[in-house]
Scaffold this active site. Sequence first.
Site, short mmCIF file in Angstrom:
data_model
loop_
_atom_site.label_atom_id
_atom_site.label_comp_id
_atom_site.label_asym_id
_atom_site.label_seq_id
_atom_site.Cartn_x
_atom_site.Cartn_y
_atom_site.Cartn_z
N TYR A 65 13.31 86.42 -18.40
CA TYR A 65 13.57 84.98 -18.40
C TYR A 65 14.16 84.49 -19.72
O TYR A 65 15.21 83.85 -19.76
CB TYR A 65 12.28 84.23 -18.06
CG TYR A 65 11.82 84.46 -16.65
CD1 TYR A 65 12.46 83.85 -15.58
CD2 TYR A 65 10.76 85.33 -16.37
CE1 TYR A 65 12.05 84.08 -14.27
CE2 TYR A 65 10.34 85.56 -15.07
CZ TYR A 65 10.99 84.93 -14.03
OH TYR A 65 10.59 85.18 -12.73
N GLY A 159 10.62 90.66 -15.36
CA GLY A 159 9.48 90.29 -14.53
C GLY A 159 9.85 89.57 -13.26
O GLY A 159 9.06 89.55 -12.30
N ASN A 163 7.37 89.68 -9.73
CA ASN A 163 6.30 88.66 -9.66
C ASN A 163 6.25 88.01 -8.28
O ASN A 163 7.11 88.24 -7.43
CB ASN A 163 6.45 87.62 -10.79
CG ASN A 163 7.71 86.78 -10.68
OD1 ASN A 163 8.27 86.58 -9.59
ND2 ASN A 163 8.17 86.28 -11.81
N VAL A 294 15.63 99.85 -27.32
CA VAL A 294 15.76 99.62 -28.76
C VAL A 294 14.54 100.20 -29.47
O VAL A 294 13.39 99.92 -29.09
CB VAL A 294 15.90 98.11 -29.05
CG1 VAL A 294 15.80 97.84 -30.55
CG2 VAL A 294 17.22 97.58 -28.50
N GLU A 403 -4.47 80.93 -7.08
CA GLU A 403 -3.48 81.14 -6.03
C GLU A 403 -4.19 81.60 -4.76
O GLU A 403 -5.06 82.48 -4.82
CB GLU A 403 -2.49 82.24 -6.40
CG GLU A 403 -1.67 82.03 -7.63
CD GLU A 403 -0.82 83.26 -7.93
OE1 GLU A 403 -0.78 84.18 -7.07
OE2 GLU A 403 -0.21 83.31 -9.01
N HIS A 488 0.30 88.37 -16.30
CA HIS A 488 0.88 87.29 -17.10
C HIS A 488 0.65 87.48 -18.59
O HIS A 488 0.00 86.65 -19.24
CB HIS A 488 0.26 85.95 -16.68
CG HIS A 488 0.44 85.60 -15.25
ND1 HIS A 488 -0.36 84.65 -14.60
CD2 HIS A 488 1.33 86.02 -14.32
CE1 HIS A 488 0.03 84.53 -13.34
NE2 HIS A 488 1.05 85.35 -13.15
N GLY A 516 8.06 85.32 -23.66
CA GLY A 516 6.66 84.94 -23.52
C GLY A 516 5.80 85.29 -24.71
O GLY A 516 4.66 84.80 -24.81
N ASN A 526 0.97 79.81 -13.50
CA ASN A 526 1.91 80.93 -13.63
C ASN A 526 2.94 80.60 -14.70
O ASN A 526 3.47 79.49 -14.74
CB ASN A 526 2.60 81.18 -12.30
CG ASN A 526 1.61 81.39 -11.18
OD1 ASN A 526 0.85 80.49 -10.85
ND2 ASN A 526 1.60 82.57 -10.59
N PHE A 528 6.18 81.71 -15.76
CA PHE A 528 7.61 81.97 -15.98
C PHE A 528 8.47 80.72 -16.07
O PHE A 528 9.51 80.74 -16.72
CB PHE A 528 8.16 82.99 -14.98
CG PHE A 528 8.40 82.53 -13.57
CD1 PHE A 528 9.51 81.78 -13.23
CD2 PHE A 528 7.54 82.91 -12.55
CE1 PHE A 528 9.76 81.40 -11.92
CE2 PHE A 528 7.77 82.55 -11.24
CZ PHE A 528 8.89 81.77 -10.92
#
Length: 547
Positions: A65, A159, A163, A294, A403, A488, A516, A526, A528
Amino acid sequence: MGDTAMRNSGAKGVSRRRFITGTGSLLGAAAVAGHAAPTWASVRPAAAPIGSGAHVPVLVIGTGYGGSVAALRLAEAGTDVHMIEMGMAWDTPGADGKIFANTTKLDDRSFWLRTRTKQPLSNFLGFPLDKNVNCYTGILDAEEFGGITVYQGRGVGGGSLVNGGMAVTPKREHFGAVLPTVNAAEMYSTYYPRANSGLGVTTIDPDWFDTVDCYQYGRVGRKHAQRSGFPFLFVPAVYDWDYMKQEAAGAVPKSALDGEILYGNNYGKKSLQKTYIDRIRATGRVTISPLHKVTSVAPAPGGGYTVLIDQLNTGGRTTVTKSVTADKVFFAAGSVGTSKLLVALKATGALPLLNSEIGKGWGDNGNVMCGRANHLWDPTGKVQSSIPTGGIDNWDAGGAFAEIAPLPTGIETWASFYLSITKNPHRAQFTWNAAAGKAELNWQTAWKQPSIDAAKTIFDKINQKEGTIYRTDLFGVHKIWGDHLTYHPLGGAVLDRATDNYGRLHGYPGLYVIDGALIPGNTSVNPFVTITALAERNIERIIAADL
């Protein structure tokens, strides 16, 4: 390795034993017009990977994201960007004609560099669920630390590939506890709307939810919550609801209604591949190197940063090491990936000026799971959409948001299943183990107890009201709580501590964190959408001030 994965994915027939194993992969997914092409990438030519000796204006480490937001906005501002992704491109269908493995038939595509699967739910009806697979650069990484397993997506899209798609904006009154140094008015007037638009967030049609078979489990969860006095909320998601309606009508290949989620979704889900990354490619200014990792970032003698990158094969082995130079580097490898890399770079002397906050403030968003055994007159349905659409809000009174999640086993289970996000105060730290040559996390399993206590404020009351009990066959023998994991991960390079208030790393102009890792351990929902909105905020300031 890849040939083996394709052979496995095309296997036909399901024995009883294999059904149980397949059921477990569907259980793991709870964590969460016409025939569509598998993904956008299957019809786009692959660009050549970055070459050793290259010099790029901006290098983004990660394609999740935060990295995708940064790359898109930089490209739109006229800057050329190269993105490095440790996972695969996920642009080539397997022998079954689909890019992602079906969740009823786990194969080598399902897990990242494991020889045995490690599903979030380990047991079902007395059977263990995991199976042996070949070591392969699959889509879901179950990364094990001393006290917790962290589930992460591996591939272009990060992610977003794995997810549950629940796209939740925190209540404004809770935002001050999430990001205390960020202007809430700006976030809610500008950056959350921008993120929701860019991600394609929408909410299910309530009338369809009330009638369709695949959300029987959601309606049972709503009924039980409301009868116990808890607010039920429809939760937005990044799924094409029109496509799901066609799935239910039998007009298109099934995706959410085939349980697809935790190991990739072939059709209806709007992952980053179909939103930000599609727009990134359209700019013509961004290239992406999959299967590249990397390993070092250090100041270059002539300015900018020297970045060492290992190119991997699908067995996870390094085939070549490359050295490139970048004027600016954005760390967007996810909370765990960014934190581990920065801790290593500080400890080994590559970036010794990073401050003492590097590695600190890591949390699990208070994740804990449980199941309830309902009465025979409360069936939850044998066909269940893998996209959760409802939640139970007891955050203010009990510190938990739950949820109502699916258990898409293909059989009737009379079970309700939940992933709770809780107000857990514990924070862990990544440190460098020089003898082992790796970063370690000091999370303790006992730190999950506040999450269990918060979740119990919901489910003890529901069980008492309904005369029901907890399931004890999902996480081991006679174990009620899934307290061993997180979906998460957050923190490790916290905003305005390890960085300034816009993600600039202290001590090194031109180095940024934009994922994040900036968020200190909890978002109350949640995460994102918040990660995306914060990235939109930060990159806008960075482009204006630093370019």
